[in-house]
Design a protein around this motif. Structure first.
Motif, PDB file in Angstrom:
ATOM      1  N   GLU A   1      13.879  10.440   5.416  1.00  0.00           N
ATOM      2  CA  GLU A   1      13.228   9.669   4.360  1.00  0.00           C
ATOM      3  C   GLU A   1      12.693   8.336   4.861  1.00  0.00           C
ATOM      4  O   GLU A   1      11.864   7.710   4.207  1.00  0.00           O
ATOM      5  N   THR A   2      13.175   7.871   5.996  1.00  0.00           N
ATOM      6  CA  THR A   2      12.697   6.628   6.610  1.00  0.00           C
ATOM      7  C   THR A   2      12.614   6.828   8.109  1.00  0.00           C
ATOM      8  O   THR A   2      13.102   7.828   8.651  1.00  0.00           O
ATOM      9  N   GLY A   3      11.996   5.841   8.779  1.00  0.00           N
ATOM     10  CA  GLY A   3      11.858   5.917  10.223  1.00  0.00           C
ATOM     11  C   GLY A   3      11.908   4.536  10.852  1.00  0.00           C
ATOM     12  O   GLY A   3      12.245   3.537  10.187  1.00  0.00           O
ATOM     13  N   PRO A   4      11.557   4.424  12.131  1.00  0.00           N
ATOM     14  CA  PRO A   4      11.600   3.132  12.833  1.00  0.00           C
ATOM     15  C   PRO A   4      10.730   2.066  12.174  1.00  0.00           C
ATOM     16  O   PRO A   4      11.085   0.881  12.185  1.00  0.00           O
ATOM     17  N   VAL A   5       9.599   2.472  11.597  1.00  0.00           N
ATOM     18  CA  VAL A   5       8.727   1.506  10.929  1.00  0.00           C
ATOM     19  C   VAL A   5       9.452   0.889   9.734  1.00  0.00           C
ATOM     20  O   VAL A   5       9.379  -0.331   9.501  1.00  0.00           O
ATOM     21  N   ASP A   6      10.170   1.700   9.005  1.00  0.00           N
ATOM     22  CA  ASP A   6      10.905   1.197   7.840  1.00  0.00           C
ATOM     23  C   ASP A   6      12.040   0.267   8.264  1.00  0.00           C
ATOM     24  O   ASP A   6      12.326  -0.728   7.578  1.00  0.00           O
TER      25      ASP A   6
ATOM     26  N   ARG B   1       8.308  -0.281   2.188  1.00  0.00           N
ATOM     27  CA  ARG B   1       7.014   0.332   1.871  1.00  0.00           C
ATOM     28  C   ARG B   1       7.201   1.540   0.952  1.00  0.00           C
ATOM     29  O   ARG B   1       8.288   2.122   0.872  1.00  0.00           O
ATOM     30  N   HIS B   2       6.125   1.910   0.284  1.00  0.00           N
ATOM     31  CA  HIS B   2       6.150   3.062  -0.601  1.00  0.00           C
ATOM     32  C   HIS B   2       5.675   4.289   0.187  1.00  0.00           C
ATOM     33  O   HIS B   2       4.544   4.331   0.672  1.00  0.00           O
ATOM     34  N   ILE B   3       6.549   5.292   0.324  1.00  0.00           N
ATOM     35  CA  ILE B   3       6.197   6.514   1.037  1.00  0.00           C
ATOM     36  C   ILE B   3       5.636   7.517   0.030  1.00  0.00           C
ATOM     37  O   ILE B   3       6.327   7.956  -0.898  1.00  0.00           O
TER      38      ILE B   3
ATOM     39  N   ALA C   1       0.838  -1.203   0.000  1.00  0.00           N
ATOM     40  CA  ALA C   1       0.000   0.000   0.000  1.00  0.00           C
ATOM     41  C   ALA C   1       0.877   1.258   0.000  1.00  0.00           C
ATOM     42  O   ALA C   1       2.102   1.174   0.083  1.00  0.00           O
ATOM     43  N   HIS C   2       0.253   2.425  -0.101  1.00  0.00           N
ATOM     44  CA  HIS C   2       0.971   3.702  -0.063  1.00  0.00           C
ATOM     45  C   HIS C   2       0.861   4.299   1.347  1.00  0.00           C
ATOM     46  O   HIS C   2      -0.203   4.274   1.962  1.00  0.00           O
ATOM     47  N   HIS C   3       1.963   4.886   1.806  1.00  0.00           N
ATOM     48  CA  HIS C   3       2.060   5.262   3.226  1.00  0.00           C
ATOM     49  C   HIS C   3       2.403   6.733   3.430  1.00  0.00           C
ATOM     50  O   HIS C   3       2.923   7.412   2.548  1.00  0.00           O
ATOM     51  N   ILE C   4       2.089   7.174   4.672  1.00  0.00           N
ATOM     52  CA  ILE C   4       2.468   8.510   5.147  1.00  0.00           C
ATOM     53  C   ILE C   4       3.602   8.319   6.152  1.00  0.00           C
ATOM     54  O   ILE C   4       3.476   7.546   7.108  1.00  0.00           O
ATOM     55  N   LEU C   5       4.703   8.999   5.936  1.00  0.00           N
ATOM     56  CA  LEU C   5       5.823   8.940   6.877  1.00  0.00           C
ATOM     57  C   LEU C   5       5.757  10.151   7.802  1.00  0.00           C
ATOM     58  O   LEU C   5       5.674  11.289   7.350  1.00  0.00           O
ATOM     59  N   MET C   6       5.789   9.911   9.102  1.00  0.00           N
ATOM     60  CA  MET C   6       5.842  10.997  10.075  1.00  0.00           C
ATOM     61  C   MET C   6       7.287  11.167  10.517  1.00  0.00           C
ATOM     62  O   MET C   6       7.891  10.261  11.079  1.00  0.00           O
ATOM     63  N   SER C   7       7.851  12.330  10.261  1.00  0.00           N
ATOM     64  CA  SER C   7       9.226  12.608  10.677  1.00  0.00           C
ATOM     65  C   SER C   7       9.366  14.093  10.970  1.00  0.00           C
ATOM     66  O   SER C   7       9.145  14.930  10.098  1.00  0.00           O
ATOM     67  N   ARG C   8       9.711  14.413  12.219  1.00  0.00           N
ATOM     68  CA  ARG C   8       9.902  15.821  12.583  1.00  0.00           C
ATOM     69  C   ARG C   8      11.189  16.378  11.995  1.00  0.00           C
ATOM     70  O   ARG C   8      11.375  17.576  11.941  1.00  0.00           O
TER      71      ARG C   8
END
Length: 300
Positions: A203-208, A218-220, A192-199
């Motif tokens: 470009e990536t986070g803990p979920v990635d 995943r596709h951000i 699926a297509h995703h929303i990345l939350m990063s303050r």
């Protein structure tokens, strides 16, 4: 120049009040000779006799009369500074506290906290500051009274911390989204297509990182700076928001939430403050209010 002996202020205050060496000695629990020596030191320090013989008693000099009110006020001020703090009167307390928190914390805990403070301390105002980073300087410098978040290894060791609750990441989609029906598998989530939350606009986070451990990516589709923004976008699109569960309870009303189809560790949200606030009665009360407010959040 030698520093003055501030104990002489108390002696002078009592001498000028009593007008007698003997009575002043009894009041300060000193011997008459010790009090006479103290008076001699005061005369030497001030360059004035202060008390002079008049018949059987002593009378103050003009300089002593000039000093009497000022000295008494100084002694009272010093005693007030050294006296234990008075019991906190919440109904008369007037103070503004600055809390640095995430938007999800404000929307979920804020109303509970404000309702209690409005009842118990109507003169207290809360100022919520957006948490842009984990820098501890605002706590150290007094710009922030209380911080909330995950305590990282980079946190200053001088800070005090208190765990508030445990949380975990979950997936959230709009009502009627294709993922709202049936089990969300690893493949369905990753494709699926995703929303990345990063303050910090990463470009990536803990979920990635957790996804990468399963061999998936995943596709951000877009990046945002807060969980409320991520959920607002997901509510009106086919994008997936991956957010903390307890942190975002009110924000997810009317949406479909599901557990992540891959392992990701839970984390602890804590409150942090500078140790200089430990003994402040009003700050202790505020910390208690925050702790009790988060205990009213629904358990996951």
């Amino acid at each position: 120049m030698a520093s003055p002996d501030l104990n002489l202020l108390i002696t002078l205050d009592v001498l000028l009040d009593e007008g007698s060496v003997a009575r002043a000695a009894r009041r300060l629990r000193l011997s008459p000779s010790a009090m006479s020596r103290a008076l001699a030191r005061l005369r030497e320090t001030t360059g004035d006799p202060l008390l002079v013989r008049a018949g059987r008693g002593l009378v103050p000099t003009p300089r002593a009369l000039e000093l009497r009110g000022r000295v008494h006020t100084l002694v009272q001020d010093v005693e007030a500074v050294l006296r234990p703090a008075e019991q906190l009167d919440l109904m008369r307390l007037e103070r503004t506290f600055t809390l640095r928190t995430s938007d999800g914390f404000v929307e979920n805990v804020g109303p509970i906290l404000l309702n209690r403070i409005g009842r118990e301390a109507p003169g207290v105002r809360l100022r919520f500051m957006q948490k842009a980073d984990k820098d501890s300087a605002p706590l150290r410098e007094g710009e922030v009274d209380l911080d909330t978040g995950v305590v990282s290894d980079a946190a200053s060791p001088e800070l005090r911390t208190r765990a508030l609750f445990q949380d975990r990441f979950i997936g959230v989609v709009r009502a009627g989204h294709p993922l709202s029906g049936g089990k969300v598998t690893l493949a369905r989530y990753a494709n699926a297509h995703h929303i990345l939350m990063s303050r910090r606009n990463r470009e990536t986070g803990p979920v990635d990182d957790a996804l990468a451990a399963t061999g998936r990516k995943r596709h951000i589709a877009t990046n945002v700076g807060g969980f409320s923004a991520a959920l607002a976008l997901a509510r009106h699109s086919d994008l997936i928001a991956t957010v903390p569960e307890r942190h975002t309870g009110n924000l997810r009303t009317g949406m479909h939430s599901f557990p992540l189809p891959f392992p990701m560790p839970a984390f602890t949200v804590s409150m942090l403050w500078h140790p200089r606030m430990d003994g402040d009665a009003a700050h202790r009360w505020l910390r208690g209010c925050v702790l009790e407010a988060v205990q009213q959040l629904p358990a996951r």
